[in-house]
Design a protein around this motif. Structure first.
Motif, PDB file in Angstrom:
ATOM      1  N   ARG A  50       0.825  -1.212   0.000  1.00 21.01           N
ATOM      2  CA  ARG A  50       0.000   0.000   0.000  1.00 21.01           C
ATOM      3  C   ARG A  50       0.852   1.252   0.000  1.00 21.01           C
ATOM      4  NH1 ARG A  50      -2.147   1.598   3.987  1.00 21.01           N
ATOM      5  NH2 ARG A  50      -1.486   0.196   5.628  1.00 21.01           N
ATOM      6  N   GLY A  51       2.144   1.119  -0.002  1.00 22.65           N
ATOM      7  CA  GLY A  51       3.018   2.282  -0.014  1.00 22.65           C
ATOM      8  C   GLY A  51       3.508   2.680   1.363  1.00 22.65           C
ATOM      9  N   GLY A  52       3.238   1.864   2.370  1.00 25.07           N
ATOM     10  CA  GLY A  52       3.731   2.139   3.713  1.00 25.07           C
ATOM     11  C   GLY A  52       3.009   3.252   4.434  1.00 25.07           C
ATOM     12  N   THR A  53       1.803   3.573   3.991  1.00 25.78           N
ATOM     13  CA  THR A  53       1.052   4.625   4.680  1.00 25.78           C
ATOM     14  C   THR A  53       0.403   4.053   5.939  1.00 25.78           C
ATOM     15  OG1 THR A  53      -0.893   4.183   3.324  1.00 25.78           O
ATOM     16  CG2 THR A  53       0.573   5.930   2.578  1.00 25.78           C
ATOM     17  N   HIS A  54       0.472   4.817   7.017  1.00 27.95           N
ATOM     18  CA  HIS A  54      -0.066   4.367   8.297  1.00 27.95           C
ATOM     19  C   HIS A  54      -1.562   4.609   8.379  1.00 27.95           C
ATOM     20  CE1 HIS A  54       3.864   3.529  10.013  1.00 27.95           C
ATOM     21  NE2 HIS A  54       4.300   4.620   9.390  1.00 27.95           N
ATOM     22  N   GLY A  55      -2.191   3.933   9.359  1.00 27.82           N
ATOM     23  CA  GLY A  55      -3.606   4.177   9.614  1.00 27.82           C
ATOM     24  C   GLY A  55      -4.523   3.048   9.224  1.00 27.82           C
ATOM     25  N   SER A  56      -3.999   1.982   8.658  1.00 26.60           N
ATOM     26  CA  SER A  56      -4.848   0.861   8.242  1.00 26.60           C
ATOM     27  C   SER A  56      -4.334  -0.469   8.770  1.00 26.60           C
ATOM     28  CB  SER A  56      -4.918   0.804   6.705  1.00 26.60           C
ATOM     29  OG  SER A  56      -5.426   1.994   6.183  1.00 26.60           O
ATOM     30  N   SER A  57      -3.717  -0.457   9.927  1.00 27.58           N
ATOM     31  CA  SER A  57      -3.103  -1.688  10.430  1.00 27.58           C
ATOM     32  C   SER A  57      -4.130  -2.787  10.695  1.00 27.58           C
ATOM     33  CB  SER A  57      -2.300  -1.404  11.696  1.00 27.58           C
ATOM     34  OG  SER A  57      -3.133  -0.858  12.692  1.00 27.58           O
TER      35      SER A  57
END
Length: 73
Positions: A50-57
């Motif tokens: 996902r591109g390493g974006t946080h907030g969806s762990s």
């Protein structure tokens, strides 16, 4: 003086009830459940994809668990 315990009865050992003939044993699952380590590793791969974006762990974890249970990656 000696004590006499003639009136005291010892209870016989209790046995577990016999299994009913109507109860069938469960069949073993065809695929073992994934371990937390396997799920975490797959969730991290999804995170990187996902591109390493946080907030969806949590979504990454549930997706990884679902994929591993179904046997796909």
């Amino acid at each position: 003086m000696a004590r006499h315990n003639a009136n005291k009865q010892t209870s016989p050992a209790k046995k577990a009830p016999a299994a009913s003939a109507d109860v069938k044993p469960r069949a073993p699952e065809s695929r073992p459940s994934p371990t937390n380590e396997q799920i975490a590793r797959r969730a991290y791969e999804i995170f990187l994809a996902r591109g390493g974006t946080h907030g969806s762990s949590e979504q990454d974890w549930f997706q990884a668990e679902r994929e591993l249970r179904l046997g796909r990656q």
